[in-house]
Enzyme design. Structure first.
Site, mmCIF file in Angstrom:
data_model
loop_
_atom_site.group_PDB
_atom_site.id
_atom_site.type_symbol
_atom_site.label_atom_id
_atom_site.label_comp_id
_atom_site.label_asym_id
_atom_site.label_seq_id
_atom_site.Cartn_x
_atom_site.Cartn_y
_atom_site.Cartn_z
ATOM 1 N N HIS A 1 71.407 31.259 -17.025
ATOM 2 C CA HIS A 1 72.239 30.898 -18.172
ATOM 3 C C HIS A 1 73.239 29.818 -17.773
ATOM 4 C CE1 HIS A 1 74.043 31.346 -22.071
ATOM 5 N NE2 HIS A 1 75.207 31.712 -21.573
ATOM 6 N N ASP B 1 80.750 28.302 -23.950
ATOM 7 C CA ASP B 1 79.359 28.766 -23.996
ATOM 8 C C ASP B 1 78.926 28.799 -25.455
ATOM 9 O OD1 ASP B 1 76.919 29.985 -23.874
ATOM 10 O OD2 ASP B 1 77.597 31.798 -22.858
ATOM 11 N N CYS C 1 70.046 28.194 -24.089
ATOM 12 C CA CYS C 1 71.257 27.765 -23.379
ATOM 13 C C CYS C 1 71.065 26.482 -22.591
ATOM 14 C CB CYS C 1 71.770 28.882 -22.475
ATOM 15 S SG CYS C 1 70.795 29.141 -20.974
#
Length: 288
Positions: free
Chosen positions: A107, A122, A68
Site C-alpha cells: 500500500h 492516503d 492505491c
C-alpha cells in the site's frame, strides 16, 4: 499532464498557489469524493501499471478510478506540482484472519510536511476505512472524521493506523451475516515506517497483486466512492449505500444482476468501462 485538468476532475475551484494545510485538506477530500477506489481493470482484461502518464490518462482524462498504486501515485504528482514537501512511504496491510501484517509493502501512501508538522495522506484505501483528510503524524491522538475515529500508534520504528467505527446497522436482514459486514468496532488497517520509497519499490508488488490467485484484488472486484454522508461500494454483485449517523452506520445492501451492473457503475460511480467487466466476489479477508 496538467494540474489544472486534475483539479477540474476533482471539482477544486479555489486558489492552488499555496501549499498549505487548508489546500491539502481540500484536495484530499475532493479526491476521495470524486475518484473511486477500484480494481475493475483487473477484471476487464486490462492491467494496472505504475506508469504515471498512463495513470493520469486513466483517472483524469478517462474519468476512471484506481487502486492505491494509481491513486496515491497520482496524488504524489499533485503534491509535487502544488509545491508540497512530501515523501512516498510503503505500508503493510493488516490481515485480520491471520492477525498479522502482510509481509510486503502493498500500500503506497504519502507523508506531507507543512510548517514543521507531518501528515499522512492516503486517498485510496476505500470503503469505511478511507480517511477524508490527512492525519497528523502524532502517536496516540484520536483524530475524528465523519467515517470514524482514526489513530496513529508509534511502536518505535513502526507506525500503525487503526480506526474505531460505529456499529453497522444492516437494513435488509438477508445481509445480516454477510462476510462484508465488519462487527469489530476497532480495526487495525496497516503499518508503515518513515523509510522513503520510490515508485520502483512497488512495481513487483503491483504485478503480484494482479496475478497471484491468492490476492484480494484477484478474488474480488471492488469499487467504492466516498459521498458527503458516507460511501458507496460495489463488491462483486453486492451494492451497498452506507450513511454515517451519529451512533451507527446504516447499511443498505442489495444484489445487482449482471444486466444492471454497467448502468449502476455509470450512475453511482460515474464510471464507463471500455472492456467487458466480469464481477468477482470470492472468499477473502475483506469487509466494508
Amino acid at each position: 499532464m496538467d494540474l489544472k485538468e486534475y483539479l477540474n476532475r476533482i471539482g477544486f475551484t479555489g486558489q492552488y498557489g499555496k501549499a498549505d494545510l487548508d489546500n491539502l485538506f481540500t484536495i484530499h477530500k475532493l479526491h476521495v469524493m470524486n475518484i473511486p477506489f477500484e480494481n475493475l481493470s483487473i477484471h476487464s482484461g486490462e492491467k494496472n501499471t505504475m506508469d504515471l502518464h498512463i495513470i493520469y490518462v486513466k483517472i483524469v482524462k478517462s474519468n476512471r478510478g484506481g487502486w492505491c498504486c494509481e491513486n496515491n501515485h497520482l496524488f504524489s504528482w499533485v503534491l509535487k506540482e502544488m509545491g508540497y514537501k512530501f515523501t512516498i512511504l510503503g505500508s503493510k496491510v493488516f490481515n485480520s484472519l491471520e492477525q498479522e501484517f502482510l509481509p510486503m509493502d502493498s500500500h503506497l501512501i504519502n507523508l506531507v510536511e507543512i510548517d514543521g508538522k507531518q501528515y499522512i495522506a492516503d486517498v485510496s484505501f476505500g470503503v469505511s476505512y478511507q480517511i477524508w483528510h490527512p492525519l497528523e503524524l502524532i502517536s496516540g491522538k484520536d483524530q475524528p472524521q465523519l467515517p470514524g475515529v482514526f489513530r496513529l500508534i508509534n511502536n518505535g520504528m513502526q507506525w500503525v493506523l487503526e480506526k474505531t467505527s460505529r456499529k453497522q446497522l444492516v437494513q435488509d436482514k438477508a445481509f445480516a451475516n454477510s462476510s462484508l459486514i465488519d462487527k469489530r468496532l476497532t480495526k487495525t488497517l496497516y503499518s508503515f515506517t518513515l523509510t522513503p520509497r520510490d515508485v520502483d519499490h512497488f512495481r513487483e508488488t503491483s504485478d503480484c497483486l494482479q496475478t497471484s490467485p491468492d490476492s484480494l484484488f484477484m478474488l474480488k472486484s471492488i469499487c467504492s466512492l466516498q459521498t458527503p454522508t458516507g460511501f458507496r461500494a460495489l463488491i462483486g454483485w453486492t451494492y451497498s449505500e452506507v450513511t454515517f449517523k451519529e451512533d451507527s452506520d446504516l447499511m443498505d445492501m442489495k444484489e445487482i444482476p449482471d444486466c444492471e451492473i454497467e448502468a449502476l457503475l455509470r450512475e453511482k460511480f460515474n464510471l464507463v468501462l471500455v472492456n467487458k467487466f466480469t464481477p468477482k466476489n470470492n472468499k477473502a479477508d475483506y469487509c466494508i
